[in-house]
Structures are given as C-alpha cells and as structure tokens.
Design a protein around this motif. Structure first.
Motif, PDB file in Angstrom:
ATOM      1  N   LEU A  56       6.863 -67.031 -47.428  1.00 20.73           N
ATOM      2  CA  LEU A  56       6.409 -66.487 -46.159  1.00 20.73           C
ATOM      3  C   LEU A  56       6.670 -64.984 -46.143  1.00 20.73           C
ATOM      4  O   LEU A  56       7.792 -64.553 -46.428  1.00 20.73           O
ATOM      5  N   GLU A  57       5.643 -64.213 -45.855  1.00 17.86           N
ATOM      6  CA  GLU A  57       5.805 -62.756 -45.731  1.00 17.86           C
ATOM      7  C   GLU A  57       6.406 -62.468 -44.353  1.00 17.86           C
ATOM      8  O   GLU A  57       5.819 -62.804 -43.321  1.00 17.86           O
ATOM      9  N   ILE A  58       7.564 -61.850 -44.336  1.00 22.93           N
ATOM     10  CA  ILE A  58       8.259 -61.563 -43.079  1.00 22.93           C
ATOM     11  C   ILE A  58       8.392 -60.057 -42.910  1.00 22.93           C
ATOM     12  O   ILE A  58       8.847 -59.359 -43.825  1.00 22.93           O
ATOM     13  N   LEU A  59       7.983 -59.572 -41.754  1.00 15.99           N
ATOM     14  CA  LEU A  59       8.147 -58.159 -41.427  1.00 15.99           C
ATOM     15  C   LEU A  59       9.136 -58.023 -40.280  1.00 15.99           C
ATOM     16  O   LEU A  59       9.175 -58.848 -39.373  1.00 15.99           O
ATOM     17  N   VAL A  60       9.912 -56.963 -40.328  1.00 20.07           N
ATOM     18  CA  VAL A  60      10.836 -56.674 -39.238  1.00 20.07           C
ATOM     19  C   VAL A  60      10.200 -55.621 -38.348  1.00 20.07           C
ATOM     20  O   VAL A  60       9.707 -54.595 -38.814  1.00 20.07           O
ATOM     21  N   GLY A  61      10.160 -55.916 -37.056  1.00 23.63           N
ATOM     22  CA  GLY A  61       9.513 -54.992 -36.132  1.00 23.63           C
ATOM     23  C   GLY A  61      10.161 -55.035 -34.762  1.00 23.63           C
ATOM     24  O   GLY A  61      11.154 -55.737 -34.531  1.00 23.63           O
ATOM     25  N   LEU A  62       9.590 -54.281 -33.851  1.00 21.82           N
ATOM     26  CA  LEU A  62      10.021 -54.257 -32.460  1.00 21.82           C
ATOM     27  C   LEU A  62       8.805 -54.158 -31.560  1.00 21.82           C
ATOM     28  O   LEU A  62       7.783 -53.591 -31.957  1.00 21.82           O
ATOM     29  N   GLU A  63       8.926 -54.710 -30.372  1.00 18.25           N
ATOM     30  CA  GLU A  63       7.964 -54.430 -29.314  1.00 18.25           C
ATOM     31  C   GLU A  63       8.618 -53.363 -28.436  1.00 18.25           C
ATOM     32  O   GLU A  63       9.609 -53.623 -27.764  1.00 18.25           O
ATOM     33  N   VAL A  64       8.073 -52.164 -28.509  1.00 15.16           N
ATOM     34  CA  VAL A  64       8.655 -51.008 -27.833  1.00 15.16           C
ATOM     35  C   VAL A  64       7.936 -50.791 -26.512  1.00 15.16           C
ATOM     36  O   VAL A  64       6.698 -50.786 -26.464  1.00 15.16           O
ATOM     37  N   ASP A  65       8.699 -50.606 -25.450  1.00 15.20           N
ATOM     38  CA  ASP A  65       8.096 -50.352 -24.150  1.00 15.20           C
ATOM     39  C   ASP A  65       7.692 -48.894 -24.009  1.00 15.20           C
ATOM     40  O   ASP A  65       8.488 -47.993 -24.309  1.00 15.20           O
ATOM     41  N   TYR A  66       6.455 -48.696 -23.556  1.00 15.49           N
ATOM     42  CA  TYR A  66       6.075 -47.366 -23.084  1.00 15.49           C
ATOM     43  C   TYR A  66       6.397 -47.327 -21.596  1.00 15.49           C
ATOM     44  O   TYR A  66       5.838 -48.102 -20.808  1.00 15.49           O
ATOM     45  N   ILE A  67       7.307 -46.437 -21.222  1.00 12.45           N
ATOM     46  CA  ILE A  67       7.714 -46.296 -19.823  1.00 12.45           C
ATOM     47  C   ILE A  67       7.432 -44.854 -19.418  1.00 12.45           C
ATOM     48  O   ILE A  67       8.028 -43.918 -19.966  1.00 12.45           O
ATOM     49  N   GLU A  68       6.493 -44.693 -18.496  1.00 11.00           N
ATOM     50  CA  GLU A  68       6.114 -43.343 -18.076  1.00 11.00           C
ATOM     51  C   GLU A  68       7.345 -42.586 -17.565  1.00 11.00           C
ATOM     52  O   GLU A  68       8.091 -43.075 -16.718  1.00 11.00           O
ATOM     53  N   GLY A  69       7.552 -41.395 -18.093  1.00  8.06           N
ATOM     54  CA  GLY A  69       8.699 -40.584 -17.713  1.00  8.06           C
ATOM     55  C   GLY A  69       9.856 -40.687 -18.686  1.00  8.06           C
ATOM     56  O   GLY A  69      10.803 -39.899 -18.602  1.00  8.06           O
ATOM     57  N   PHE A  70       9.774 -41.624 -19.627  1.00  7.02           N
ATOM     58  CA  PHE A  70      10.846 -41.815 -20.608  1.00  7.02           C
ATOM     59  C   PHE A  70      10.337 -41.588 -22.033  1.00  7.02           C
ATOM     60  O   PHE A  70      10.883 -42.127 -22.995  1.00  7.02           O
ATOM     61  N   GLU A  71       9.307 -40.774 -22.152  1.00  4.25           N
ATOM     62  CA  GLU A  71       8.713 -40.520 -23.465  1.00  4.25           C
ATOM     63  C   GLU A  71       9.705 -39.859 -24.423  1.00  4.25           C
ATOM     64  O   GLU A  71       9.736 -40.176 -25.617  1.00  4.25           O
ATOM     65  N   LYS A  72      10.505 -38.921 -23.921  1.00  2.49           N
ATOM     66  CA  LYS A  72      11.443 -38.211 -24.795  1.00  2.49           C
ATOM     67  C   LYS A  72      12.477 -39.168 -25.382  1.00  2.49           C
ATOM     68  O   LYS A  72      12.741 -39.147 -26.596  1.00  2.49           O
ATOM     69  N   GLU A  73      13.061 -40.021 -24.529  1.00  2.00           N
ATOM     70  CA  GLU A  73      14.053 -40.971 -25.020  1.00  2.00           C
ATOM     71  C   GLU A  73      13.432 -41.975 -25.990  1.00  2.00           C
ATOM     72  O   GLU A  73      14.057 -42.369 -26.980  1.00  2.00           O
ATOM     73  N   THR A  74      12.200 -42.377 -25.718  1.00  2.00           N
ATOM     74  CA  THR A  74      11.513 -43.317 -26.610  1.00  2.00           C
ATOM     75  C   THR A  74      11.256 -42.670 -27.961  1.00  2.00           C
ATOM     76  O   THR A  74      11.424 -43.306 -29.017  1.00  2.00           O
ATOM     77  N   THR A  75      10.874 -41.412 -27.961  1.00  2.00           N
ATOM     78  CA  THR A  75      10.639 -40.696 -29.214  1.00  2.00           C
ATOM     79  C   THR A  75      11.926 -40.574 -30.021  1.00  2.00           C
ATOM     80  O   THR A  75      11.925 -40.772 -31.255  1.00  2.00           O
ATOM     81  N   ILE A  76      13.017 -40.256 -29.356  1.00  2.00           N
ATOM     82  CA  ILE A  76      14.309 -40.152 -30.044  1.00  2.00           C
ATOM     83  C   ILE A  76      14.693 -41.505 -30.658  1.00  2.00           C
ATOM     84  O   ILE A  76      15.163 -41.580 -31.803  1.00  2.00           O
ATOM     85  N   PHE A  77      14.455 -42.583 -29.909  1.00  2.00           N
ATOM     86  CA  PHE A  77      14.731 -43.924 -30.423  1.00  2.00           C
ATOM     87  C   PHE A  77      13.893 -44.216 -31.661  1.00  2.00           C
ATOM     88  O   PHE A  77      14.404 -44.691 -32.689  1.00  2.00           O
TER      89      PHE A  77
END
Length: 275
Positions: free
Chosen positions: A81-102
């Motif tokens: 089984l091909e397994i990939l590690v990922g995340l579902e990242v929230d886009y939250i208006e006003g928190f773009e900078k913190e999301t980019t740093i993450f």
C-alpha cells in the motif's frame, strides 16, 4: 486503481480512535492502491477554536508523533500500500502569516496536503460553518440571510486559492462546496454559478487539484458530494486534476461516496505520486 487522498486518523480529536493500522488494512481490503493520511493540522496558536469542545485540529503536542507514526507505516506497508503523510490545513482569514510560518516549518515533512475552509470570519469573530445546522443558522442570522453564508464561504475559499502561503502551500483545495452540508434544511436561493466558476478558473490558473470528496453523500442534510455534479463537470471541462477523498474519520468510511461520484470523473494520484 484508487488512491484515497483524504483520510483522518486517531489523532483527530473529533473522530474515532481506529488505529492507523486499521485504516491501512481496510484500504488493502478495498484494493486501494494508496492513501494519504491528512489529519487536521493544529490550529494557529493565537486562534481561538469556536467549537464547543475546541477539537477542530489535532493537538500541537501530537504533531511530531503523528508524522513519525505515519512514516513508520510507509516502511511497514511498502509493496502492499502506498502511504503518504499529509495534513488538512485550515485557511483562516486573518491568520495567513501564522499559517505560512507553520507550512515553512512542517511543509517539507509532508508528502501531500489539503487546504480547506471550515471557519468563516463574521463581524471579527469566527464560525465553524460545518459544525452543525444550529451553527449554520446562527451564521445566517449574523449575516442577514442564508445566501450570505454561501457567498462568504465561496469568497473565503477563493481567498484560500489566491493567497500566498509560501512555497509549501497545499496544492489541493478541500471540499469547495462544504457550505452546502446542510442545504436540504437551509437551501440557497442563488446557485452562485458565477462565484463557483470564478473559483474553478482560479484553481486552474494556479495549477491546483480539487478534493472530490464523497463525505457529503452520507450527510443527511446534504446527500451530495463536495463539489456537486454540475461543478465537477465544469472542473472536468477545465481539465482540473481531481483527487478522490473519502474524508474518512473512521476506517469503515474508506471509499465513502465513491460509487455516487460522477462517472465522467477521472481521478489522479496526488501530485507527489505523479512527479
């Protein structure tokens, strides 16, 4: 030959505690060629989760453990089984900078990821739009109409596509019609054809993929995939890559809604597997 690109895990605080192995064994039983674990990323430190249990994202303390455990599974199931590690990242208006740093910090550790909108900014506060029919109704009261909730959702998804979140920004956009989760109780009077068309054109221009998500088919007030068939047909006409996602929060939900998706849809593996 199906890759399920949207799967949650026991690290999800609002899901089941089915083990990672249970998901993998279910995937093999269903003859999936691969899966992506896309657990809800931890929310920005300064963001206050508006849900009652504040359980929309995984705990920060669990992130490194999650990445380590999924990477171990890759080796264990290699060849089966091909397994990939990922995340579902929230886009939250006003928190773009913190999301980019993450994403700058953790993006290089990911094989695959999804960018999704769950939270709408309304009058300087945030509402988790898919939490419950009652919360959706509260949002419509705050905005003045049901149509206004849909419109704001599509506007926010468009911003998620357009915003620069750095070199590790997810290239798959999650469940773009999630605003319709409760549409049988709260139908819009406007089809929002123009807004959805603009959104698809922007996805195409950016070279992104769409999460073709079967979870809505089993939601009693939705009974359709995200996005629904008219929108998917437009996406097909634009040659936008479609990645199937069950959005499973338990192992038994793998392949959720797959049989009800458009027969015209052709699915691709996530970009990581296509490169």
């Amino acid at each position: 030959m199906i890759h399920d690109g949207h799967i949650h895990t026991p690290f999800c605080p609002h899901g089941t505690k089915d083990s990672l192995h249970k998901y993998c064994e279910a995937a093999i039983k269903h003859k999936l060629t691969g899966i992506t674990f896309t657990e809800h990323a931890p929310l920005p430190y300064s963001f206050v989760d508006p849900t009652p249990e504040q359980d929309s994202g995984m705990r920060w303390d669990d992130l490194e453990i999650y990445l380590k455990e999924v990477n171990k599974l890759k080796k264990e199931y290699k060849g089966d089984l091909e397994i990939l590690v990922g995340l579902e990242v929230d886009y939250i208006e006003g928190f773009e900078k913190e999301t980019t740093i993450f994403l700058d910090e953790f993006g290089p550790e990911l094989d695959d990821s999804i960018l999704s909108v769950h939270f709408l900014k309304i009058n300087s506060e945030y509402v988790c739009i898919d939490y419950s029919p009652d919360v959706f109704e509260q949002a419509s009261d705050l905005l003045g109409s049901i149509d206004s909730v849909y419109k704001l959702y599509y506007q926010t998804v468009l911003k998620s596509v357009q915003k620069d979140l750095g070199r590790n920004k997810p290239h798959r956009i999650g469940h773009i019609t999630l605003a319709r989760k409760f549409h049988k109780k709260f139908p819009a009077s406007n089809p929002f054809t123009g807004e959805l068309s603009t959104l698809l054109v922007e996805v195409k221009k950016k070279g992104y993929e769409l999460d073709y998500n079967g979870a809505g088919t089993v939601k009693p007030l939705c009974k359709e995939p995200y996005p629904f068939n008219d929108v998917i047909q437009d996406a097909i006409n634009l040659n936008i890559p479609l990645v199937y996602g069950s959005d499973a929060h338990q192992a038994a939900s793998l392949l959720c809604g797959y049989s009800e998706l458009s027969p015209q849809a052709t699915f691709v593996k996530p970009a990581k597997l296509r490169n």
